[in-house]
Design a protein around this motif. Sequence first.
Motif, PDB file in Angstrom:
ATOM      1  N   PHE A  27       0.849  -1.191   0.000  1.00 14.31           N
ATOM      2  CA  PHE A  27       0.000   0.000   0.000  1.00 14.31           C
ATOM      3  C   PHE A  27       0.885   1.242   0.000  1.00 14.31           C
ATOM      4  O   PHE A  27       1.983   1.251   0.569  1.00 14.31           O
ATOM      5  CB  PHE A  27      -0.895   0.056   1.242  1.00 14.31           C
ATOM      6  N   ARG A  28       0.369   2.307  -0.605  1.00 17.60           N
ATOM      7  CA  ARG A  28       1.021   3.615  -0.536  1.00 17.60           C
ATOM      8  C   ARG A  28      -0.019   4.594  -0.001  1.00 17.60           C
ATOM      9  O   ARG A  28      -1.075   4.775  -0.597  1.00 17.60           O
ATOM     10  CB  ARG A  28       1.522   4.055  -1.902  1.00 17.60           C
ATOM     11  N   VAL A  29       0.261   5.225   1.142  1.00 14.97           N
ATOM     12  CA  VAL A  29      -0.705   6.078   1.840  1.00 14.97           C
ATOM     13  C   VAL A  29      -0.242   7.531   1.787  1.00 14.97           C
ATOM     14  O   VAL A  29       0.951   7.822   1.966  1.00 14.97           O
ATOM     15  CB  VAL A  29      -0.872   5.644   3.309  1.00 14.97           C
ATOM     16  N   ILE A  55      -2.896   5.775  10.607  1.00 11.99           N
ATOM     17  CA  ILE A  55      -3.128   4.658   9.691  1.00 11.99           C
ATOM     18  C   ILE A  55      -3.531   3.452  10.529  1.00 11.99           C
ATOM     19  O   ILE A  55      -2.824   3.067  11.466  1.00 11.99           O
ATOM     20  CB  ILE A  55      -1.858   4.344   8.870  1.00 11.99           C
ATOM     21  N   THR A  74       5.005  10.448   1.199  1.00 10.62           N
ATOM     22  CA  THR A  74       4.073   9.326   1.169  1.00 10.62           C
ATOM     23  C   THR A  74       4.579   8.247   2.119  1.00 10.62           C
ATOM     24  O   THR A  74       5.761   8.240   2.492  1.00 10.62           O
ATOM     25  CB  THR A  74       3.938   8.742  -0.251  1.00 10.62           C
ATOM     26  N   GLN A 134      -7.090   1.610   6.623  1.00 13.67           N
ATOM     27  CA  GLN A 134      -7.845   2.852   6.587  1.00 13.67           C
ATOM     28  C   GLN A 134      -6.958   3.968   7.133  1.00 13.67           C
ATOM     29  O   GLN A 134      -6.135   3.744   8.015  1.00 13.67           O
ATOM     30  CB  GLN A 134      -9.128   2.749   7.408  1.00 13.67           C
ATOM     31  N   ALA A 135      -7.147   5.171   6.585  1.00 14.21           N
ATOM     32  CA  ALA A 135      -6.371   6.327   7.023  1.00 14.21           C
ATOM     33  C   ALA A 135      -7.320   7.413   7.516  1.00 14.21           C
ATOM     34  O   ALA A 135      -8.368   7.645   6.911  1.00 14.21           O
ATOM     35  CB  ALA A 135      -5.511   6.856   5.884  1.00 14.21           C
ATOM     36  N   VAL A 170      -7.908   2.793   1.881  1.00 14.73           N
ATOM     37  CA  VAL A 170      -6.704   2.740   1.055  1.00 14.73           C
ATOM     38  C   VAL A 170      -6.726   1.436   0.252  1.00 14.73           C
ATOM     39  O   VAL A 170      -6.853   0.352   0.817  1.00 14.73           O
ATOM     40  CB  VAL A 170      -5.429   2.827   1.912  1.00 14.73           C
ATOM     41  N   ALA A 208      -2.705   5.719  -8.006  1.00 15.77           N
ATOM     42  CA  ALA A 208      -3.854   6.042  -7.155  1.00 15.77           C
ATOM     43  C   ALA A 208      -4.224   7.499  -7.379  1.00 15.77           C
ATOM     44  O   ALA A 208      -3.350   8.348  -7.602  1.00 15.77           O
ATOM     45  CB  ALA A 208      -3.529   5.807  -5.681  1.00 15.77           C
ATOM     46  N   TYR A 214      -6.761  10.770  -5.902  1.00 19.65           N
ATOM     47  CA  TYR A 214      -7.617  11.319  -4.853  1.00 19.65           C
ATOM     48  C   TYR A 214      -8.168  12.668  -5.306  1.00 19.65           C
ATOM     49  O   TYR A 214      -7.511  13.418  -6.037  1.00 19.65           O
ATOM     50  CB  TYR A 214      -6.838  11.511  -3.542  1.00 19.65           C
ATOM     51  N   MET A 217     -10.863   8.873  -2.148  1.00 19.67           N
ATOM     52  CA  MET A 217     -10.135   8.135  -3.167  1.00 19.67           C
ATOM     53  C   MET A 217     -11.051   7.941  -4.368  1.00 19.67           C
ATOM     54  O   MET A 217     -12.189   7.498  -4.230  1.00 19.67           O
ATOM     55  CB  MET A 217      -9.668   6.788  -2.618  1.00 19.67           C
TER      56      MET A 217
END
Length: 532
Positions: free
Chosen positions: A29-31, A49, A108, A120-121, A134, A223, A225, A244
């Motif tokens: 994942f990349r948040v 996170i 990131t 989830q963030a 995410v 991704a 947003y 997102m």
Amino acid sequence: MSPAPRLVVLLLAARIAASQTFTDAGKDFRVIFPENIAYYYPSDAHNKIWVTALHDDTSVTMSSASSETKLNAGHTKSFDVTQELGRLTINDSNDFDPFTVFSISDKTVHITSTKDIVIQAVSSRGRSVQSALVIPTTKLSNKYFIPPVPETEGTTSGGAPVVNVTERAPFRLIIVNPDEPKASVTIKGRDEIPISIESGKAAQIWVDNGNTTQYVEANKRVAVYFSHPCAVQHQCTCGLLHAMVPPAKNDTMKFPIPPVLGKPASILLSDEANGRWINSSSLIVESAGTAIVYWPSLLLTLVPVEEFGSCFVVQFIEGKENILIIVVHKDHKQGIHIGNDPLGGAGWQELEGTDYVSTNRSISSTTVVWHSSANMTVYHMAQNNNTWFGNPAPVVSANPDFRGCILTPEVTMILHEAESWQESIQSCQKQSLNLISLSSEALQKHTCQNLRGNDAKQVWIGTRRSSLTGDWYWLNSNGFNDTNWARSEPGDVSEGQCAVMSLEGDCGWKDRNCCEAARPLCYAAPQVLQIN
């Protein structure tokens, strides 16, 4: 293994593999955390996170942490994050067209795990709170339709945008390249704007308020947003709006619209044909792209019927009122559970003009929401100082099951060679399976239905009489209560000490001499997620 049972197993494997497309679980994942509220707001951001493990012995590594974290199935850990995307500023040379200006940030967070997790963030600063589901890297896409900009009083309406006044600035698009190699991205529609994004970095660009449909195309998965750091809400206050953007669809899909806590909302729609926002009188819309519910304080991405799931993880947010919104077909209101408890007294509301119904339910802890026989969708909402925020709950399974939230599917296998009951136990064990114990009525019916049409007439099952008492018992030591004996069965002890199951009719059982030959029915139970 004969052709028929092999076919049963392969069809099950294909169904499980296909369903995983619609889950939000993954290992990479990349948040990102967007700028939240005006840059001069006098309080610090509190970004978290939430990571939930779906399997035991899961190692989680975060780029901003110095060590890995070990989690078991159903355990959740929160991580505090200080990295946040900065302001989107303009250069003097680009003042004439700020909508071509973009900035690149390396702020990131990269999260990897050895086994599947969901993430989830939550971004919080003062009274401004937003959450986001995410999506794992492997389930991102290379094409997205940009939502139309909603008419927000004080932000996008009442005059032209003012890029240097945060609450009057345009909405922005955030595009993230989660992994190698470099991403070549083009924003199309109004003008073609090329952007090159290195691995692990995020680009920000303002979105034009015009009606032209815009979309993002890239040469790899990215991704996307849709965000505003300080959109005006009410009484001269502003707060973060953030969601997102879902990938473009291959086909037009149907999006039921839940009556979000009984309040009217606008729907932001964008696909190949056009981009528009509507105050929908219908409670279902169709799109091959973006469908997002908009309030002055909320952007909620809608889930199409075709991507409904059967089990969801809902992370309880402390200090907030947490609400579930459940949408399901009107014929499948029964069978929904929150944790171990059936959903009762739901107070269903029909979504007029559709075959779907919706209900709201408060929760007080992190939990799973699952359906025993059908798919549905679940949204997680929370309230902060009379302002609502939320996102679709993470889907962890798209295979409804009467036992709960299934992570690893059951295995049912009829071996080819007919042999004694004792030999059958050993043959199943060689396959890392057990001779099946059918200790519940639900499992009996489920197994009978799955094996209909098999070429075997009868199979050994994992029950026999006790040599001491003559009573029947299961190999897995479960209680011998629910039975499915055929008529006039079982006979007395002299007629048989072990049992076979017929694969015809209602799959009744018969006692047999344990030394007779029959094919073994081997089994491994599914892994069911329990939240701890």
